[in-house]
Design a protein around this motif. Structure first.
Motif, PDB file in Angstrom:
ATOM      1  N   ARG A   1       0.852  -1.203   0.000  1.00 13.24           N
ATOM      2  CA  ARG A   1       0.000   0.000   0.000  1.00 13.24           C
ATOM      3  C   ARG A   1       0.877   1.238   0.000  1.00 13.24           C
TER       4      ARG A   1
ATOM      5  N   ALA B   1      -1.401   5.867   2.738  1.00 12.16           N
ATOM      6  CA  ALA B   1      -2.630   5.128   3.067  1.00 12.16           C
ATOM      7  C   ALA B   1      -2.625   4.643   4.508  1.00 12.16           C
ATOM      8  N   TRP B   2      -1.451   4.295   5.028  1.00 12.81           N
ATOM      9  CA  TRP B   2      -1.364   3.838   6.415  1.00 12.81           C
ATOM     10  C   TRP B   2      -1.766   4.957   7.377  1.00 12.81           C
ATOM     11  N   SER B   3      -1.316   6.166   7.108  1.00  8.42           N
ATOM     12  CA  SER B   3      -1.675   7.308   7.967  1.00  8.42           C
ATOM     13  C   SER B   3      -3.157   7.647   7.850  1.00  8.42           C
ATOM     14  N   ILE B   4      -3.645   7.678   6.623  1.00  9.75           N
ATOM     15  CA  ILE B   4      -5.057   7.997   6.406  1.00  9.75           C
ATOM     16  C   ILE B   4      -5.950   6.985   7.109  1.00  9.75           C
ATOM     17  N   ASP B   5      -5.649   5.704   6.944  1.00 10.36           N
ATOM     18  CA  ASP B   5      -6.475   4.667   7.569  1.00 10.36           C
ATOM     19  C   ASP B   5      -6.460   4.763   9.099  1.00 10.36           C
ATOM     20  N   ALA B   6      -5.294   5.092   9.647  1.00 10.90           N
ATOM     21  CA  ALA B   6      -5.210   5.230  11.110  1.00 10.90           C
ATOM     22  C   ALA B   6      -6.129   6.346  11.603  1.00 10.90           C
TER      23      ALA B   6
ATOM     24  N   MET C   1      -8.772   7.647   9.905  1.00 10.13           N
ATOM     25  CA  MET C   1     -10.168   7.352   9.575  1.00 10.13           C
ATOM     26  C   MET C   1     -10.787   6.337  10.541  1.00 10.13           C
ATOM     27  N   SER C   2      -9.975   5.480  11.110  1.00  9.54           N
ATOM     28  CA  SER C   2     -10.513   4.470  12.021  1.00  9.54           C
ATOM     29  C   SER C   2     -10.545   4.942  13.476  1.00  9.54           C
TER      30      SER C   2
ATOM     31  N   LEU D   1      -7.440   7.512  -3.455  1.00 11.72           N
ATOM     32  CA  LEU D   1      -7.674   7.399  -2.010  1.00 11.72           C
ATOM     33  C   LEU D   1      -9.170   7.247  -1.742  1.00 11.72           C
ATOM     34  N   PRO D   2      -9.550   6.812  -0.549  1.00 11.96           N
ATOM     35  CA  PRO D   2     -10.977   6.671  -0.232  1.00 11.96           C
ATOM     36  C   PRO D   2     -11.756   7.963  -0.483  1.00 11.96           C
TER      37      PRO D   2
END
Length: 80
Positions: free
Chosen positions: A34, A38-43, A45-46, A68-69
């Motif tokens: 990935r 994306a790792w930062s964004i997902d962290a 967003m969750s 991106l999402p």
């Protein structure tokens, strides 16, 4: 009155990462399949306390931002 987001995570990703070398800016390099960003964004967003995520990006990365999402907001960074 509309409910505006209260806590916004801002991911600064407008740099070119030239000191890291390579042809792809470091935020777009792959890490475990990935893009690093994306790792930062997902962290964010969750996370329960984060209402929105904004990525500040380089204008040349518009095509990458589109991958991106859809919930991620974006805007172009400045000259410095």
């Amino acid at each position: 009155m509309t409910d505006a987001p209260k806590t916004i995570a801002i991911v600064l990703a407008a740099g070119r990462g030239t000191r890291a070398g390579g042809t792809v800016p470091k935020q777009w390099r792959m890490l475990l399949g990935r893009p690093l960003i994306a790792w930062s964004i997902d962290a964010f967003m969750s996370h329960a306390d984060i209402d929105a995520v904004v990525v500040v990006h380089h204008p040349d990365d518009q095509d990458r931002i589109a991958q991106l999402p859809a919930a991620v907001r974006s805007l172009h960074g400045g000259a410095n």
